[in-house]
Design a protein around this motif. Structure first.
Motif, short mmCIF file in Angstrom:
data_model
loop_
_atom_site.label_atom_id
_atom_site.label_comp_id
_atom_site.label_asym_id
_atom_site.label_seq_id
_atom_site.Cartn_x
_atom_site.Cartn_y
_atom_site.Cartn_z
N VAL A 52 -5.90 48.90 65.81
CA VAL A 52 -4.91 47.85 65.52
C VAL A 52 -3.59 48.56 65.23
N VAL A 53 -2.55 48.15 65.93
CA VAL A 53 -1.23 48.77 65.80
C VAL A 53 -0.25 47.73 65.26
N ASN A 54 0.47 48.09 64.21
CA ASN A 54 1.58 47.29 63.71
C ASN A 54 2.86 48.07 64.02
N HIS A 55 3.76 47.44 64.77
CA HIS A 55 4.98 48.14 65.19
C HIS A 55 6.18 47.21 65.01
N GLN A 56 7.26 47.75 64.51
CA GLN A 56 8.49 46.99 64.34
C GLN A 56 9.51 47.44 65.38
N TYR A 57 9.81 46.57 66.33
CA TYR A 57 10.90 46.79 67.27
C TYR A 57 12.19 46.33 66.59
N PRO A 58 13.36 46.63 67.16
CA PRO A 58 14.61 46.19 66.54
C PRO A 58 14.73 44.67 66.37
N ASP A 59 14.13 43.90 67.28
CA ASP A 59 14.31 42.45 67.26
C ASP A 59 13.06 41.65 66.87
N PHE A 60 11.92 42.28 66.73
CA PHE A 60 10.68 41.58 66.39
C PHE A 60 9.60 42.58 66.01
N GLY A 61 8.59 42.09 65.32
CA GLY A 61 7.44 42.91 64.96
C GLY A 61 6.23 42.47 65.76
N ILE A 62 5.27 43.36 65.90
CA ILE A 62 4.07 43.07 66.69
C ILE A 62 2.85 43.66 66.00
N GLU A 63 1.76 42.92 66.02
CA GLU A 63 0.45 43.45 65.61
C GLU A 63 -0.44 43.38 66.85
#
Length: 114
Positions: A52-63
Motif C-alpha cells: 500500500v502506497v500513500n503519495h502526495q502529488y503537488p495537486d492531490f494525494g493518492i493511496e
C-alpha cells in the motif's frame, strides 16, 4: 503498465500500474479486478496484497493498494490508455514511472534480487 494523458504534466504519459478508485462497498482487491476488466478487458485473479502506497502529488494525494495477480492470458484491449508493456521485473527500471508507482517498482525489483 500503461500510459495515458493527464491534466497534470508531472504525471501525463508516465507509466503507471493499472487500477482506479474504490467504489462504495468494494474492497481494494475487488476494485483492481473490476478496474482491470474495465480498462483492459482482461480477467484477473488476485493472489495476494503486495504493497500500500500513500503519495502526495503537488495537486492531490493518492493511496494505492497493489496486488500480485494472475491471468490465464496476456491478451488485452486498451480502452483508456495510449500504451502498455509486459515486462519482467528486471526490466521495470527502464520506464518513466509516475512518482506514486516507484515504491512498487522498487519492491518488485528487490524481491527478484533475493
Amino acid at each position: 503498465m500503461r500510459t495515458r494523458p493527464n491534466k497534470f504534466d508531472y504525471i501525463s504519459k508516465k507509466f503507471e500500474f493499472p487500477g482506479g478508485k474504490i467504489e462504495s462497498g468494494e474492497s481494494p482487491a475487488e476494485t483492481v479486478v473490476r478496474e482491470i476488466h474495465e480498462e483492459l478487458k482482461m480477467n484477473i485473479e488476485v493472489e495476494k496484497e503486495f504493497l500500500v502506497v500513500n503519495h502526495q502529488y503537488p495537486d492531490f494525494g493518492i493511496e494505492m493498494h497493489s496486488f500480485i495477480c494472475s491471468t490465464p492470458t496476456r491478451e488485452l484491449e486498451l480502452s483508456e490508455h495510449i500504451s502498455f508493456k509486459w515486462l519482467d521485473a528486471n526490466e521495470l527500471e527502464a520506464l518513466d514511472w509516475a512518482a506514486a508507482d516507484i515504491l512498487i517498482v522498487d519492491k518488485l525489483i528487490k524481491e527478484i534480487e533475493q
